[in-house]
Design an enzyme around this catalytic site. Structure first.
Site, PDB file in Angstrom:
ATOM      1  N   LYS A 156       2.188 102.681 108.555  1.00 20.42           N
ATOM      2  CA  LYS A 156       1.048 102.773 108.937  1.00 20.42           C
ATOM      3  C   LYS A 156       1.052 104.263 110.048  1.00 20.42           C
ATOM      4  O   LYS A 156       1.378 105.146 109.013  1.00 20.42           O
ATOM      5  CB  LYS A 156       0.248 101.624 110.049  1.00 20.42           C
ATOM      6  CG  LYS A 156       0.258 100.204 109.161  1.00 20.42           C
ATOM      7  CD  LYS A 156      -0.495 100.031 107.998  1.00 20.42           C
ATOM      8  CE  LYS A 156      -0.058  98.758 107.433  1.00 20.42           C
ATOM      9  NZ  LYS A 156      -0.115  97.459 108.077  1.00 20.42           N
TER      10      LYS A 156
ATOM     11  N   ASP B 285       3.018  93.041 118.554  1.00 15.12           N
ATOM     12  CA  ASP B 285       2.824  94.012 117.197  1.00 15.12           C
ATOM     13  C   ASP B 285       1.721  95.165 117.553  1.00 15.12           C
ATOM     14  O   ASP B 285       0.749  94.843 117.783  1.00 15.12           O
ATOM     15  CB  ASP B 285       1.958  93.219 115.977  1.00 15.12           C
ATOM     16  CG  ASP B 285       1.953  93.784 114.818  1.00 15.12           C
ATOM     17  OD1 ASP B 285       2.157  95.176 114.845  1.00 15.12           O
ATOM     18  OD2 ASP B 285       2.013  93.292 113.689  1.00 15.12           O
TER      19      ASP B 285
ATOM     20  N   ARG C 150      24.713  98.917 104.921  1.00 20.53           N
ATOM     21  CA  ARG C 150      23.954  97.831 105.472  1.00 20.53           C
ATOM     22  C   ARG C 150      23.906  97.581 106.954  1.00 20.53           C
ATOM     23  O   ARG C 150      23.235  97.085 107.692  1.00 20.53           O
ATOM     24  CB  ARG C 150      24.191  96.580 104.846  1.00 20.53           C
ATOM     25  CG  ARG C 150      23.686  95.204 105.092  1.00 20.53           C
ATOM     26  CD  ARG C 150      23.483  94.164 104.013  1.00 20.53           C
ATOM     27  NE  ARG C 150      24.838  93.856 103.611  1.00 20.53           N
ATOM     28  CZ  ARG C 150      25.751  93.133 104.048  1.00 20.53           C
ATOM     29  NH1 ARG C 150      25.745  92.732 105.326  1.00 20.53           N
ATOM     30  NH2 ARG C 150      27.062  92.956 103.640  1.00 20.53           N
TER      31      ARG C 150
ATOM     32  N   TYR D 268      -1.969  89.585 111.886  1.00 20.52           N
ATOM     33  CA  TYR D 268      -1.927  90.256 110.499  1.00 20.52           C
ATOM     34  C   TYR D 268      -1.939  89.065 109.637  1.00 20.52           C
ATOM     35  O   TYR D 268      -1.175  88.296 109.561  1.00 20.52           O
ATOM     36  CB  TYR D 268      -0.777  91.207 110.348  1.00 20.52           C
ATOM     37  CG  TYR D 268      -0.592  91.872 109.025  1.00 20.52           C
ATOM     38  CD1 TYR D 268      -1.647  92.648 108.591  1.00 20.52           C
ATOM     39  CD2 TYR D 268       0.642  91.557 108.292  1.00 20.52           C
ATOM     40  CE1 TYR D 268      -1.375  93.356 107.309  1.00 20.52           C
ATOM     41  CE2 TYR D 268       0.650  92.130 107.047  1.00 20.52           C
ATOM     42  CZ  TYR D 268      -0.466  92.991 106.647  1.00 20.52           C
ATOM     43  OH  TYR D 268      -0.079  93.426 105.364  1.00 20.52           O
TER      44      TYR D 268
END
Ligand SMILES: *Cc1c(COP(=O)(O)O)cnc(C)c1O
Length: 418
Positions: free
Chosen positions: A230, A205, A69, A122
């Site tokens: 993407k 973004d 983690r 988005y």
């Protein structure tokens, strides 16, 4: 040979990985492990001191591996490689683009703060801003591509919370119509509202342009965010995200990531490293194909309007042309266009496609088409849809790596029958 002079695409196969630490394996193995064995107790103590910021790292001391983690080789090497494309000091990868975006927003804002964001963003980001952040008493003000600096400043001041502006979040070019926003103009707004007590954070973004074609940090942004699902992943087979910026800002983002526990897993890290090796050849081919596809659509009698950066460079306003020139290295591989007619014709076109698949998402090796008004942007308010040209006749196309003649043939037969 001076490695620091090499281009990122030359380094994606090897950077940051030492085969001698992994039995000579040419590729970084998948470190599918939750925890790491310390050589001795003192080493464990020293690793934790650095991980929890109890002391500074010594010169050339690397943070030892503790627990997946906090750190894992597949993530660290991937993060180092992602830094090369954006020329960033540090990077954090996440299990999704949404976790990268939401973690950054939660780290840099607190209840009572104000967020400025570009519209449209988005859908998931929009929902997070207008539902979750609102619940935390973080208000937001939206603006659109084409607004001037004075107009945007006015909007912030009209909110009555200008002294609480904590973050500016933008997406450019805007999805789905490729409207462009000037990052440097947003950096000026950031400076205008930044005081000695509080720094306004500018995040971009950059999913639509991937790490190749737009470099927000060099235009004054503090954070670059990606849905690595993407272009970075590029094969429509993994969900992932990334955030990049200065060591100082990323220290904070990574700190919150540690406690939310939304880092990417080793398998995701390995898949993305594999993807990065072909990032440039994929994206170059996609952009090249998009140029041919756009030229075909521009001249088709059943197509009314084509939203493509290559068209903006010819028909855009002087301001748009100037921003395009300064901010983008390519016209990208995302195209939107209006078919003549309405939903009926748009759906018939989509249903007729054979090679191009009807699906949301973008940036993958295969070409995808979808209907923003009823799919990706279904949730956007009607008046916003209208202002952004998201109408019944709009189709969004993500151009892949197929042979462009085959893509054009598919578009041609689908248009003929709609
Ligand atoms: C897909 C996407 C996201 C969300 O990313 P996930 O990986 O699906 O969580 C955020 N921003 C943009 C621009 C996107 O296209």
């Amino acid at each position: 040979m001076d490695y620091s002079q090499l281009k990122p695409e030359s380094l994606m196969m090897s950077y940051g990985y030492k085969p001698s630490l992994s039995e000579g394996a040419i590729k970084c193995p998948i470190f599918q492990t939750s925890t790491f064995v310390f050589s001795n107790a003192l080493e464990g103590k020293r690793f934790f001191e650095v991980a929890y910021g109890l002391r500074e790292k010594e010169n050339d001391e690397e943070l030892g591996l503790i627990y997946s983690r906090l750190n894992n080789p597949d993530l660290e090497i991937l993060e180092n490689r992602l830094c090369l494309w954006d020329n960033a000091e540090d990077c954090a990868v996440f299990e999704s683009g949404m976790s990268a975006i939401s973690t950054a927003m939660m780290e840099f804002m607190q209840p009572g703060d104000l967020l400025l964001y570009s519209k449209p963003v988005y859908g998931g980001t929009d929902h997070f801003i207008n539902h979750f952040l609102k619940k935390l008493n973080i208000e937001s003000v939206g603006f659109r591509a084409g607004e001037t600096k004075e107009e945007i400043i006015q909007r912030i001041e009209a909110s009555g919370k200008a002294d609480k502006l904590a973050m500016i979040h933008i997406e450019t070019p805007a999805n789905p119509t490729n409207a462009i926003i000037d990052i440097e103009l947003c950096a000026e707004i950031k400076s205008y509202f930044t005081t000695s007590e509080r720094e306004v954070i500018l995040s971009v973004d950059n999913t639509y342009m991937g790490p190749l074609w737009q470099h927000p940090l060099s235009h004054g942004a503090d954070l670059v965010l990606y849905s690595a699902t993407k272009y970075i992943g590029g094969h429509s087979d993994v969900i992932a995200g990334a955030c990049l910026g200065s060591k100082e800002h990323m220290g904070r983002v990574k700190g919150l990531r540690t406690f939310l526990g939304n880092m990417a897993g080793p398998w995701t890290g390995w898949l993305l490293m594999r993807s990065l090796e072909t990032l440039k050849v994929r994206m170059d081919q996609q952009a090249q194909n998009a140029e041919y596809v756009a030229a075909f659509l521009n001249n088709h009698p059943k197509v009314e309007h084509v939203y493509y950066l290559g068209n903006t460079t010819k028909h855009g306003s002087e301001t748009e042309k100037e921003v395009l020139q300064r901010q983008y290295k390519s016209f990208g591989a995302m195209i939107a266009f209006d078919v003549i007619g309405g939903e009926k014709e748009a759906f018939a076109f989509l249903d007729n496609l054979k090679l191009i698949k009807l699906a949301v998402s973008l940036g993958g090796t295969e070409s995808l088409a979808e209907h923003p008004q009823t799919m990706t942007h279904a949730d956007v308010a009607a008046e916003d849809k209208e202002a952004m040209n998201i109408t019944e006749k709009l189709i969004r196309l993500s151009v892949g790596v197929e042979n462009y003649n085959d893509l054009i043939a598919d578009l041609e037969q689908a248009l003929e029958n709609c």
